[in-house]
Scaffold this active site. Structure first.
Site, PDB file in Angstrom:
ATOM      1  N   GLU A 197       0.850  -1.201   0.000  1.00  0.00           N
ATOM      2  CA  GLU A 197       0.000   0.000   0.000  1.00  0.00           C
ATOM      3  C   GLU A 197       0.880   1.243   0.000  1.00  0.00           C
ATOM      4  O   GLU A 197       1.569   1.524   0.979  1.00  0.00           O
ATOM      5  CB  GLU A 197      -0.899  -0.014   1.243  1.00  0.00           C
ATOM      6  CG  GLU A 197      -1.735   1.248   1.380  1.00  0.00           C
ATOM      7  CD  GLU A 197      -2.418   1.352   2.747  1.00  0.00           C
ATOM      8  OE1 GLU A 197      -2.678   0.312   3.386  1.00  0.00           O
ATOM      9  OE2 GLU A 197      -2.673   2.489   3.175  1.00  0.00           O
ATOM     10  N   ARG A 251       0.725  10.336   0.452  1.00  0.00           N
ATOM     11  CA  ARG A 251       1.070  11.378   1.428  1.00  0.00           C
ATOM     12  C   ARG A 251       2.278  12.167   0.974  1.00  0.00           C
ATOM     13  O   ARG A 251       2.706  13.079   1.673  1.00  0.00           O
ATOM     14  CB  ARG A 251       1.398  10.742   2.792  1.00  0.00           C
ATOM     15  CG  ARG A 251       0.220  10.072   3.415  1.00  0.00           C
ATOM     16  CD  ARG A 251       0.563   9.420   4.736  1.00  0.00           C
ATOM     17  NE  ARG A 251      -0.452   8.445   5.062  1.00  0.00           N
ATOM     18  CZ  ARG A 251      -0.436   7.649   6.107  1.00  0.00           C
ATOM     19  NH1 ARG A 251       0.577   7.712   6.968  1.00  0.00           N
ATOM     20  NH2 ARG A 251      -1.396   6.786   6.322  1.00  0.00           N
ATOM     21  N   LYS A 262     -10.975  -1.330   6.587  1.00  0.00           N
ATOM     22  CA  LYS A 262      -9.791  -1.074   7.390  1.00  0.00           C
ATOM     23  C   LYS A 262     -10.320  -0.593   8.742  1.00  0.00           C
ATOM     24  O   LYS A 262     -11.263   0.206   8.777  1.00  0.00           O
ATOM     25  CB  LYS A 262      -8.981   0.021   6.674  1.00  0.00           C
ATOM     26  CG  LYS A 262      -7.932   0.742   7.482  1.00  0.00           C
ATOM     27  CD  LYS A 262      -7.190   1.708   6.545  1.00  0.00           C
ATOM     28  CE  LYS A 262      -6.403   2.747   7.314  1.00  0.00           C
ATOM     29  NZ  LYS A 262      -4.983   2.750   6.970  1.00  0.00           N
TER      30      LYS A 262
HETATM   31  C1  3PG Z   1      -1.822   4.296   8.385  1.00  0.00           C
HETATM   32  O1  3PG Z   1      -2.701   4.148   7.561  1.00  0.00           O
HETATM   33  O2  3PG Z   1      -1.271   5.373   8.667  1.00  0.00           O
HETATM   34  C2  3PG Z   1      -1.391   3.096   9.079  1.00  0.00           C
HETATM   35  O3  3PG Z   1      -2.330   2.833  10.004  1.00  0.00           O
HETATM   36  C3  3PG Z   1      -0.029   3.141   9.613  1.00  0.00           C
HETATM   37  O4  3PG Z   1      -0.041   3.184  10.976  1.00  0.00           O
HETATM   38  P1  3PG Z   1       1.298   2.835  11.777  1.00  0.00           P
HETATM   39  O5  3PG Z   1       2.341   3.809  11.302  1.00  0.00           O
HETATM   40  O6  3PG Z   1       0.912   3.035  13.214  1.00  0.00           O
HETATM   41  O7  3PG Z   1       1.649   1.423  11.434  1.00  0.00           O
END
Ligand code: 3PG
Length: 210
Positions: free
Chosen positions: A44, A48, A131
């Site tokens: 994924e 960002r 999710k």
């Molecule tokens: C996200 O979509 O930002 C994920 O949940 C990543 O979260 P994490 O950095 O806590 O694994």
């Protein structure tokens, strides 16, 4: 053109889905290769960073990688991601606009939910897979266990605060098919181009589900 996958196929193939933040598109292919070599195929790429769309394009050239886009907030971003080759879409929350856009594009959507009301809205929109985000601060595994009562047929991919240390508490639940997280690609390893370390982290993550 790659074969279309269902949301269930994505979740089953990617028992552990790395949530990737990519600053340099040049890192995308070596990162994807390291993850795939370690046994992690469903990737994924979060929208960002400026480099994200190019990174998706680069990663689709890596054999064995099933590349999707995360942090997709609206229909326009969804279309851009699909155009770049994303085979699935992940979003932190759920909007009707995004659900309709995914349906229109024929791309599997894993939309974020955190409450019973979110899930009910998703069901109204024809979604059965979500999710669960942000997992750890939204009640964690106990919350998901409680959702199994009223929402028996719904399955989840929790993300947010998950690591090797707590992933098993989620996998123990009947309504969890996969988990996601960013722990497999630490920023310092990516910056240093330490793909060997990322492959090792991927291998450890892939072993969680045997
Ligand atoms: C996200 O979509 O930002 C994920 O949940 C990543 O979260 P994490 O950095 O806590 O694994």
């Amino acid at each position: 053109m790659s074969q279309a996958l269902t949301v269930d196929q994505i979740m089953q193939t990617g028992a552990v889905i790395p949530v990737l933040v990519i600053d340099r598109a040049a890192d995308a292919a070596p990162m994807a290769s390291a993850l795939v070599k370690g046994g992690v195929k469903v990737l994924e790429v979060t929208l960002r960073t400026e480099a994200a769309i190019d990174a998706i394009r680069e990663m689709t050239t890596v054999e064995g990688a099933i590349v999707g886009a995360g942090t997709v907030l609206n229909a326009r971003q969804l279309d851009r991601a699909v155009e770049a080759g994303a085979r699935f879409i992940v979003s932190p929350g759920l909007t009707e606009g995004l659900a309709k856009a995914a349906e229109h594009a024929g791309v599997p959507l894993l939309a974020g939910v955190a409450t019973a009301a979110d899930i009910m809205r998703g069901l109204d929109l024809g979604l059965m897979r979500f999710k669960f985000f942000p997992a750890e601060t939204s009640g964690g595994a106990p919350a998901l266990k409680a959702f199994a009562g009223p929402f028996g047929a719904v399955k989840f991919c929790p993300t947010g605060g998950i690591s090797l240390a707590n992933a098993m508490s989620y996998f123990a639940l009947s309504n969890v098919v996969c988990v996601g997280g960013s722990w497999m690609t630490p920023k310092d390893a990516v910056e240093a181009g330490d793909w060997g370390r990322i492959e090792t982290l991927a291998r450890e993550a892939a072993a969680l589900r045997g």
